[in-house]
Scaffold this active site. Structure first.
Site, mmCIF file in Angstrom:
data_model
loop_
_atom_site.group_PDB
_atom_site.id
_atom_site.type_symbol
_atom_site.label_atom_id
_atom_site.label_comp_id
_atom_site.label_asym_id
_atom_site.label_seq_id
_atom_site.Cartn_x
_atom_site.Cartn_y
_atom_site.Cartn_z
ATOM 1 N N ARG A 85 -4.653 2.002 14.515
ATOM 2 C CA ARG A 85 -3.537 1.429 15.263
ATOM 3 C C ARG A 85 -3.739 1.579 16.774
ATOM 4 O O ARG A 85 -3.567 0.620 17.541
ATOM 5 C CB ARG A 85 -2.232 2.091 14.822
ATOM 6 C CG ARG A 85 -1.928 1.889 13.352
ATOM 7 C CD ARG A 85 -0.822 2.806 12.850
ATOM 8 N NE ARG A 85 0.443 2.553 13.521
ATOM 9 C CZ ARG A 85 1.548 3.268 13.286
ATOM 10 N NH1 ARG A 85 1.521 4.268 12.419
ATOM 11 N NH2 ARG A 85 2.669 2.981 13.914
ATOM 12 N N ILE A 118 -1.637 8.221 4.254
ATOM 13 C CA ILE A 118 -1.413 7.007 5.033
ATOM 14 C C ILE A 118 0.024 7.025 5.551
ATOM 15 O O ILE A 118 0.894 7.677 4.987
ATOM 16 C CB ILE A 118 -1.696 5.718 4.229
ATOM 17 C CG1 ILE A 118 -0.906 5.675 2.922
ATOM 18 C CG2 ILE A 118 -3.176 5.582 3.936
ATOM 19 C CD1 ILE A 118 -1.138 4.403 2.114
ATOM 20 N N ASP A 119 0.243 6.319 6.650
ATOM 21 C CA ASP A 119 1.545 6.337 7.319
ATOM 22 C C ASP A 119 2.611 5.626 6.484
ATOM 23 O O ASP A 119 2.307 4.864 5.561
ATOM 24 C CB ASP A 119 1.441 5.644 8.678
ATOM 25 C CG ASP A 119 0.459 6.327 9.606
ATOM 26 O OD1 ASP A 119 0.332 7.560 9.520
ATOM 27 O OD2 ASP A 119 -0.178 5.622 10.412
ATOM 28 N N LYS A 120 3.850 5.848 6.880
ATOM 29 C CA LYS A 120 4.996 5.244 6.192
ATOM 30 C C LYS A 120 4.864 3.729 6.097
ATOM 31 O O LYS A 120 5.061 3.147 5.029
ATOM 32 C CB LYS A 120 6.288 5.613 6.924
ATOM 33 C CG LYS A 120 7.536 4.934 6.372
ATOM 34 C CD LYS A 120 8.760 5.293 7.199
ATOM 35 C CE LYS A 120 9.984 4.523 6.712
ATOM 36 N NZ LYS A 120 11.190 4.848 7.527
#
Length: 287
Positions: free
Chosen positions: A234, A134-136
């Site tokens: 997103r 998963i992204d930051k």
């Protein structure tokens, strides 16, 4: 020895190009020498420089005297607290972790170390690795294997779409649909793989959305990933006109937190299911 689990970003990338990116201090001839001498293995077998990596491949690099690696980092009190507070479930084979927003999963891009380096050091286990990512600025559940056998098994589950992943998403705008599906082709930028856009030349992507709560100009959604492309949720929501709050790249460019939370993971083959409650900062914004 270093080990990498190939994710979508490096799918179909040649071994020599991957190594050049990871080991910038080694000249090209040195990389070829490593490959010829069997110091580079894919899924436990010797490889050639022209081999194109596949998502889920396990690549090992025996660097020895070529590169001096720091096996474990020194953890401070904050790092140790991050681990103990983030563990949702663990046994001898797997670790399920609740990642806070703002924490990178892997080192790089200006970060000396990420969550995986912290976990390797905390457990004194260089084999531990995540099987999803998963992204930051995305928070929530992320799954790691503690040994190579488990990592291979669970990356195969990922590849075969046998792990279901669900996210809570808070977007700007009141969505009228109770349930909707977004299918699109997503393409990464040539110079920056972290820039993604809808493009007919991109990879097919699908997400199933359900509206949970609509109030005060916002909509709380649950997103079920059918595919797992980079920045999928997103980009798809931004293109539909419902940007995610706190998403500086594609969404509403304000606030310190991105409202995208990985709340549920299900693996039917393992009779494995975990579901986290809606975070407080979501509720504070919505109600």
């Amino acid at each position: 020895m270093a080990e990498y689990i190939i994710d979508e970003d490096y799918d179909n990338v040649r071994v020599d190009k991957f190594l050049r990116k990871k080991y910038k201090d080694i000249p090209l001839m040195g990389i070829y020498k490593m490959i010829r001498k069997g110091r580079v293995k894919v899924n436990g077998k010797k490889t050639k420089e022209k081999y194109r990596l596949l998502e889920g491949d396990i690549l090992k690099v025996i660097t020895n005297d070529i590169v001096k690696e720091k096996k474990f980092i020194k953890l401070d009190e904050r790092d140790s607290k991050l681990v103990t507070q983030g563990i949702v479930y663990e046994d001898e084979n797997i670790l399920l972790f609740n990642k806070p927003y703002g924490i990178v999963v892997h080192k790089g891009s200006g970060h000396d170390y990420g969550l995986i380096e912290i976990l390797k050091s905390y457990y004194k286990n260089s084999d531990i690795n995540f099987v999803n990512r998963i992204d930051k600025m995305t928070s929530g559940l992320i799954l790691a294997g503690k040994n190579l056998k488990t990592i291979r098994t669970y990356t195969e589950y990922i590849r075969n779409k046998e792990i279901k992943k669900y996210y809570y998403v808070l977007v700007k705008g009141e969505i009228k649909e109770k349930k909707f599906v977004i299918e699109s082709n997503l393409l990464k930028g040539e110079k920056n793989v972290n820039e993604v856009a809808e493009d007919k030349e991109g990879k097919w992507s699908k997400t199933i959305f359900k509206a949970i709560k609509v109030n005060n100009g916002y909509s709380l959604l649950e997103a079920e990933l059918v595919t797992g492309r980079t920045h999928q949720i997103r980009v798809q929501l931004a293109e539909k006109g419902y940007p995610i709050l706190g998403d500086y790249k594609y969404g509403v460019k304000s606030g310190k937190k991105m409202f995208l939370f990985s709340h549920k993971i299900e693996i039917e083959k393992e009779n494995f299911k975990f579901n986290l409650e809606l975070p407080e900062y979501f509720s504070e914004k919505l109600f």
